[in-house]
Design an enzyme around this catalytic site. Structure first.
Site, PDB file in Angstrom:
ATOM      1  N   ALA A   1       0.784  -1.162  -0.201  1.00 23.62           N
ATOM      2  CA  ALA A   1       0.130   0.038   0.054  1.00 23.62           C
ATOM      3  C   ALA A   1       0.926   1.225  -0.033  1.00 23.62           C
ATOM      4  O   ALA A   1       2.154   1.136  -0.016  1.00 23.62           O
ATOM      5  CB  ALA A   1      -0.944   0.056   1.206  1.00 23.62           C
ATOM      6  N   HIS A   2       0.054   2.403   0.122  1.00 20.13           N
ATOM      7  CA  HIS A   2       1.060   3.854  -0.006  1.00 20.13           C
ATOM      8  C   HIS A   2       1.896   3.849   1.220  1.00 20.13           C
ATOM      9  O   HIS A   2       1.653   3.660   2.123  1.00 20.13           O
ATOM     10  CB  HIS A   2       0.005   4.969  -0.326  1.00 20.13           C
ATOM     11  CG  HIS A   2      -1.122   5.020   0.773  1.00 20.13           C
ATOM     12  ND1 HIS A   2      -2.314   5.658   0.474  1.00 20.13           N
ATOM     13  CD2 HIS A   2      -1.488   4.501   1.713  1.00 20.13           C
ATOM     14  CE1 HIS A   2      -3.014   5.611   1.267  1.00 20.13           C
ATOM     15  NE2 HIS A   2      -2.619   4.726   2.190  1.00 20.13           N
TER      16      HIS A   2
END
Lengths: 339, 339, 339
Positions: free
Chosen positions: A237-238
């Site tokens: 994820a980010h």
């Protein structure tokens, strides 16, 4: 083609016990390989195949070499030396440099003359593709993305968000790097979407598996350091940070802003909760969920219940819902007995 | 470009404490941002960075505003207002309308003149692409698919089975919508395949992550209501129903004919068994398997064991197979003591 | 179009109770279907809809037929016969043979004149595409890959590594077959990559779901036998063997060199550790991790904790870390009482 055992021993830096001028042309397993083939013995479970092997030579430890019925290449790390031997015996074909006529290259992209661009590749403006890079069929390289020397994107890889990929990367089909991740703020009756402005920065010698996804950062970048190895269908994820030489097996999911140390090993199906930190050298066993930071380097962590036959599991699973009540009953008994 | 703090405060509908004519041109984090940048404080874990921040302004609660060393934009929901501020400061570039010459559009498809169709897109017969839609490179839009106004398919999205996608969708690369799911009937020594005849119906303002898959219905449709947000690598099987504004994090798997309510939250790696119902507003924590219907709205559910060091886990895991026997022993002791 | 009930009964080999000349033109559910439609009853949970159905005919067991208010097709396996009926009523359109002008076929590939090759397909040298094969848009078929008669690759399927796919395969979009898997040897401070030289061999009548990945073997081949059914987002690592007619639901991950027997069923989210063997006919329930070989055919296995409300789960989860200590306390009490 092929190499003599003397040449192999010399190039691998290992000791040879056997005829040096025997020619090795292929690799094989201890149980299946034959004439002209080299194998290896690293996992003790396969030792039983050693005495009957029909390989021409085996890479193995000094300890195992005594039982080797054929030529022995004696190594401190037979599996790693086998990997090197395979690369010597099966050198990768380098695709010819050049751009396939069906590729669509933006005029404002920089493609090194030594890069090889296959069918139906799309390269956006400002992208930089270095010398020796191979973009396989149908890769999409977005605006301002850069890809370092000798990296290979096998086929159908998507790279967006001005991501920077280092040298000698190997990225398998279906991987998506730089998509917009899950940035949501609860608002009123629904969700407010948080535009993702960061990028992805990937070091040198990084492997990324098929259909793996690595999201761009929200504000700062998602970072994958040198030598990281990521298997298939992994979700990053980010703003995740993954330290150098960490290996992440298939189906792992890492939530936003988690920091994974260097030389860690996450086994298949592991989940990592967001915003936590894992120290260097930590191992997490398969399908465990990491719900807290791990601060001691080199430790090994697990979660989950053991596999049971279903009828047995059903009986025990009921009890998992009674654990707290049971613990209290146990304490009650102890108090009674101590009176 | 940029906006003054007065303009920002007015457009966000929040109170400003500080100089209104200061110009904001970017966003940044409390700890990393600098001159001209706006940040936010929503998670208490980051409060420690507030007093040292070099941002020009911070979106935060009235409570935190007292400690803010720079201009404060006081908000009831700083993160949601930050999301809106980012959109004001970084408006999305709208791609020019038109169809790239490499796109292959069936003559029987309807493409609005205000849609933007990128390289190598394939659009089948009967498809309808509305005004303001952006189809990024290499999207495949099958026969009779419709895509509503202002939706964006970032790149390499596949939509089949006459799926209907609403307005303002945002679909990341590698997503597959409308594939034939797992319809199998045991028969003789193998499986009889059940042809899938339904479609997928997706409401307005739906986000779908990279490499997520949403299967077509078997007979009736798979339904995703308005405002649903789905992260990367999520699997949605045939005939699933997902109610409005539900958020589904990465690596979730939802089995066939499950009904998820509105405003639910499924955390990463959750699994949902088929043919069950989850009420509105339910939260399921990470990597839990939902094996039964949940009828009480707004409840929070969990499964799984906590993370332990491996040596500790091994000792405890053995006992998980003895829980039923142990419970019986405990009852036996209690009976004995009560005599 | 359509079939009379007599024709249907005859072609399915089932008994008809009702008017034989009624024409069936579609299929529907017990609760939603109407005039001219055929439905089925297999799951007892749907029996309550039978008496009120407005279908024209229902496939069901002899036992349920007594309560059927409309024409009954009496079957020993209503769901499997329904699958066959759907195929009779909705025959697949066969795409016209031929190669789309945008497809890029290597001159050294062999494409049967009876194959159908859609837009933007890329076929490499030495590939063999048999009669009746349909390659949907944007499929990539690598060097020396072979695809057997009447197989369908729906769209955007990637097949590499000289993989051999049998007859009547059905492969959904985004699947990647033959990528290089996770072959790593620990070496010095990092990892030595082990080149993957094997291929993938897939039998007849195999289904492969959207975004599923099946890696090539390291030395020998990854093998999928006849009639195997694999759902979406499944990861199959190098040198896995999957026996005939095994069904694998979504999000399963199978590690390297695992051997799965024939007629097995792995439910959604199951993980299988590498190098172990599972006997024929074994079932593993959802999200269980198989950490040991299973030698008894036909057994059912499970792992995991039941779903609980979060507050209840938190109380019990704490105790999962105390299980060994508790077991020792219990034994201590028993010793004391037995004295």
């Amino acid at each position: 083609m092929g190499l003599t055992l003397s040449e192999l021993a010399q190039r691998l830096g290992v000791d040879l016990r056997g005829e040096g001028d025997r020619v090795i042309t292929s690799v094989g397993t201890l149980q299946g390989g034959g004439e002209g083939a080299l194998g290896f013995l690293a996992n003790p479970a396969y030792r039983r195949y050693l005495t009957g092997t029909r390989l021409s030579a085996v890479l193995l430890s000094a300890e195992d070499a005594a039982d080797c019925p054929v030529a022995a290449l004696v190594s401190d790390n037979p599996y790693a030396d086998y990997a090197r031997a395979v690369r010597l015996l099966y050198p990768r074909r380098k695709p010819a440099p050049g751009v396939h006529e069906s590729a669509l290259i933006d005029p404002a992209a920089q493609i090194d003359a030594g890069a090889s661009i296959a069918e139906q590749v799309v390269v956006g403006p400002g992208a930089r593709i270095a010398r020796g890079v191979r973009l396989g069929p149908a890769c999409i390289i977005g605006e301002n993305v850069s890809i370092g020397e000798d990296s290979e994107l096998v086929a159908r890889v998507t790279v967006l968000a001005a991501a920077r990929i280092g040298r000698r990367a190997c990225i398998q089909p279906g991987a998506v790097i730089g998509a917009e991740g899950f940035g949501l703020a609860a608002s009123g009756e629904g969700w407010e979407k948080v535009p993702q402005l960061g990028s992805v920065v990937i070091g040198d010698d990084v492997d990324i598996g098929a259909n793996t996804t690595i999201d761009r950062g929200a504000l700062e970048d998602t970072v994958i350091e040198d030598g990281v190895r990521i298997d298939n269908q992994v979700q990053v994820a980010h703003n995740v940070f993954i330290g150098a030489h960490t290996a992440i097996a298939g189906c792992v999911g890492i939530s936003g802003s988690a920091r994974i140390g260097r030389h860690c090993r996450l086994a298949g199906g592991v989940g990592v909760v967001g915003h936590l930190e894992i120290a260097d050298g930590v191992t997490v066993t398969g399908m465990s969920m990491v719900t807290r930071s791990i601060s001691r380097p080199g430790t090994v962590w697990s979660a989950g219940t053991p596999l049971m036959e279903n009828h047995e599991w059903r009986r025990n699973a009921v009890r998992m819902k009674q654990l707290d009540a049971q613990a209290r009953r146990l304490s009650g008994i102890e108090r009674k007995l101590l009176k």
